[in-house]
Enzyme design. Structure first.
Site, PDB file in Angstrom:
ATOM      1  N   HIS A 251     -20.226  45.305  47.860  1.00 50.06           N
ATOM      2  CA  HIS A 251     -19.069  44.926  47.050  1.00 50.06           C
ATOM      3  C   HIS A 251     -19.303  43.495  46.551  1.00 50.06           C
ATOM      4  O   HIS A 251     -19.948  42.705  47.241  1.00 50.06           O
ATOM      5  CB  HIS A 251     -17.836  44.986  47.960  1.00 50.06           C
TER       6      HIS A 251
ATOM      7  N   ASP B  27     -19.859  43.706  56.699  1.00 51.21           N
ATOM      8  CA  ASP B  27     -18.675  43.900  55.869  1.00 51.21           C
ATOM      9  C   ASP B  27     -18.070  45.240  56.283  1.00 51.21           C
ATOM     10  O   ASP B  27     -18.560  46.302  55.902  1.00 51.21           O
ATOM     11  CB  ASP B  27     -19.079  43.911  54.386  1.00 51.21           C
TER      12      ASP B  27
ATOM     13  N   GLN C  34     -14.150  48.760  54.849  1.00 49.09           N
ATOM     14  CA  GLN C  34     -13.760  50.174  54.749  1.00 49.09           C
ATOM     15  C   GLN C  34     -13.665  50.865  56.112  1.00 49.09           C
ATOM     16  O   GLN C  34     -13.376  52.057  56.179  1.00 49.09           O
ATOM     17  CB  GLN C  34     -14.774  50.935  53.870  1.00 49.09           C
TER      18      GLN C  34
ATOM     19  N   LYS D 269      -6.369  47.824  54.375  1.00 50.54           N
ATOM     20  CA  LYS D 269      -7.051  49.122  54.251  1.00 50.54           C
ATOM     21  C   LYS D 269      -6.908  49.925  55.541  1.00 50.54           C
ATOM     22  O   LYS D 269      -7.472  51.009  55.677  1.00 50.54           O
ATOM     23  CB  LYS D 269      -8.538  48.896  53.942  1.00 50.54           C
TER      24      LYS D 269
ATOM     25  N   CYS E 231     -16.052  47.138  41.777  1.00 53.70           N
ATOM     26  CA  CYS E 231     -16.607  45.842  42.235  1.00 53.70           C
ATOM     27  C   CYS E 231     -17.987  46.016  42.844  1.00 53.70           C
ATOM     28  O   CYS E 231     -18.347  45.324  43.807  1.00 53.70           O
ATOM     29  CB  CYS E 231     -15.674  45.143  43.226  1.00 53.70           C
TER      30      CYS E 231
HETATM   31  N1  7TS Z   1     -16.044  44.959  50.908  1.00 46.75           N
HETATM   32  C1  7TS Z   1     -15.864  46.264  50.693  1.00 46.75           C
HETATM   33  C2  7TS Z   1     -16.887  47.245  51.174  1.00 46.75           C
HETATM   34  C3  7TS Z   1     -14.694  46.696  50.053  1.00 46.75           C
HETATM   35  O1  7TS Z   1     -14.502  48.004  49.867  1.00 46.75           O
HETATM   36  C4  7TS Z   1     -13.730  45.747  49.616  1.00 46.75           C
HETATM   37  C5  7TS Z   1     -12.522  46.158  48.822  1.00 46.75           C
HETATM   38  C6  7TS Z   1     -13.969  44.404  49.902  1.00 46.75           C
HETATM   39  C7  7TS Z   1     -15.131  44.037  50.538  1.00 46.75           C
HETATM   40  C8  7TS Z   1     -12.953  43.346  49.570  1.00 46.75           C
HETATM   41  O2  7TS Z   1     -11.830  43.512  50.390  1.00 46.75           O
HETATM   42  P1  7TS Z   1     -10.468  42.726  50.120  1.00 46.75           P
HETATM   43  O3  7TS Z   1      -9.513  43.302  51.107  1.00 46.75           O
HETATM   44  O4  7TS Z   1     -10.733  41.292  50.346  1.00 46.75           O
HETATM   45  O5  7TS Z   1     -10.100  43.006  48.705  1.00 46.75           O
HETATM   46  N2  7TS Z   1     -12.669  47.357  48.103  1.00 46.75           N
HETATM   47  C9  7TS Z   1     -11.865  47.796  47.117  1.00 46.75           C
HETATM   48  C10 7TS Z   1     -12.063  49.031  46.458  1.00 46.75           C
HETATM   49  O6  7TS Z   1     -12.950  49.813  46.728  1.00 46.75           O
HETATM   50  N3  7TS Z   1     -11.097  49.180  45.534  1.00 46.75           N
HETATM   51  O7  7TS Z   1     -10.306  48.098  45.570  1.00 46.75           O
HETATM   52  C11 7TS Z   1     -10.761  47.240  46.547  1.00 46.75           C
END
Ligand code: 7TS
Length: 405
Positions: free
Chosen positions: A122, A200, A203, A226, A364
């Site tokens: 990501h 990371d 998910q 999430k 992303c």
């Molecule tokens: N890493 C992964 C693997 C992710 O799926 C996401 C967010 C992030 C980092 C960032 O997380 P956040 O909570 O700081 O935003 N993924 C997604 C997605 O798949 N659609 O919207 C956000």
């Protein structure tokens, strides 16, 4: 406990909502999960009956708020098998990874060092490292993936052998492909080459068991939103000795012991990394999210989601002209796909008209899109509250979209 999907769905009030006159079919859990009533009520209770700041008042509400806020840390530490002082509250995975990149990077990354990231990361697990690499004269190097969407382990071993790798940062579960990476093996290989490892796990929270001791990772980032928790809540786990060794990320209230204009001393862990007023209500409610996952049982959640994924994959394969992006052996409940001759956004809009919420775009993960020679995909991601009927509605809506386009 036995798993009853009808009962589970009743825990999520939003599922009674209609979208464009159709019952909501929510297939965007990889972006953010829906919230159970217990989490919503905890937020409401905090603001309607218990508002206070934490760690700074002796009055009743502040003491009560602090105790509740800290009990989430206790629960989270148990949930991921960490010590309480190793659980840092952040805004989310993005915030957690930025903390590692900047604080760890500041102390340990030097000119000529290599930071290894995989093609399927990501952007929030790429860009902070690029900024740090630029500042330090270090280099970001990509670990390639196979056509199925799995890490190319032989290439990974070779990069570790050939390059002066300081840290590896790779996701546990890919948000676009659904691939569940063999993270424990990747961590062991990095350590064998004296490299640190950051996971990371954005998910993973509500889909797979995380045990930081067993994984032996150096850092791990999680998003509360999430895993049924409020937006604006996240976790950074770090090994105690590493968190002790690296400098604070932000300065301000709560992260200090004593401030003078000559010299400031920093607070102990975890407060050293928690400057300012946090999302108090959010972290209090995150405890309800952790409890919710524990009550359902992660194994039950994973088994249910896997059933949905298998069913959806089988159904989608029966439609002509659809290519699944990401066919790893070990997959979480994410189904990315491309429809011949149709833009994913058009597919997304036609599904939306029928009440089916999917995500379209690059998710992303632009380097990953490039790897598969596309600029965007459509993605259905399933949560514990989805049922087989949701999959049927999704497939029917998709067939209709194909006819229209
Ligand atoms: N890493 C992964 C693997 C992710 O799926 C996401 C967010 C992030 C980092 C960032 O997380 P956040 O909570 O700081 O935003 N993924 C997604 C997605 O798949 N659609 O919207 C956000």
């Amino acid at each position: 406990m036995s798993f009853d999907i009808t009962k589970v769905r009743e825990d999520f009030p939003i599922l009674k909502e209609q979208v464009h006159g159709n019952p909501l079919v929510y297939l965007d859990s990889a972006a953010t999960s829906l919230k159970p009533l217990s989490v919503i009520n905890a937020l409401n209770d905090h603001y309607s009956k218990e508002t206070a700041n934490v760690h700074r008042g002796i009055h009743f509400l502040s003491a009560q708020g602090t105790q509740k806020y800290e009990s989430t840390r206790t629960a989270m530490a148990k949930f991921i098998n960490a010590k309480e002082c190793e659980v840092i509250f952040t805004k989310g995975t993005t915030d957690s990874i930025n903390l590692v990149a900047f604080s760890f990077g500041e102390k340990y990354i030097q000119s000529g060092d290599v930071i290894l990231l995989s093609t399927m990361e990501h952007h929030s697990n790429i860009v902070p490292w690029q900024i740090m690499a630029e500042r330090k004269g270090a280099k970001v190097v990509e670990v390639p993936i196979t056509d199925l969407g799995e890490i190319d382990i032989e290439a990974y071993k070779k990069l570790l052998n050939d390059l002066p790798v300081k840290i590896v940062s790779i996701n546990h579960i890919s948000n676009t492909l659904g691939t569940i990476n063999p993270i424990k093996e990747l961590i062991k290989l990095a350590h064998d080459h004296d490299a640190y490892f950051c996971v990371d796990a954005a998910q993973s929270g509500s889909h797979a068991k995380i045990d930081v001791r067993d994984l032996n990772c150096d850092f791990l980032a999680l998003s509360g939103h999430k895993m049924f928790g409020p937006t604006g809540t996240g976790i950074l786990y770090g090994k105690e000795e590493l968190l002790e060794a690296i400098p604070p990320y932000q300065g301000g209230g709560a992260m200090i012991k004593e401030v003078t204009f000559e010299k400031t001393t920093f607070n102990d862990l975890p407060e050293k990394f928690e400057a300012g007023t946090p999302h108090i209500a959010g972290f209090i409610a995150l405890k309800n999210a952790i409890d919710y996952i524990s009550e359902l049982g992660l194994e039950n959640i994973a088994a249910h989601e896997d059933k949905l994924l298998q069913y959806a994959t089988q159904q989608i394969k029966e439609i002509d002209g659809i290519k699944i992006i990401g066919e790893a052996q070990n997959k979480a409940s994410v189904l990315s796909f491309h429809v011949d001759g149709a833009h994913p956004h058009d597919i997304g809009m036609i599904l939306d008209e029928q009440g089916v919420a999917i995500r379209t775009g690059h998710h992303c993960t632009q380097p990953l899109m490039k790897r598969f020679n596309i600029t965007a995909s459509a993605r259905a991601s399933f949560g514990v509250y989805n049922n087989l009927e949701d999959v049927d509605k999704f497939i029917n809506a998709l067939r209709k979209a194909k006819e229209l386009l």
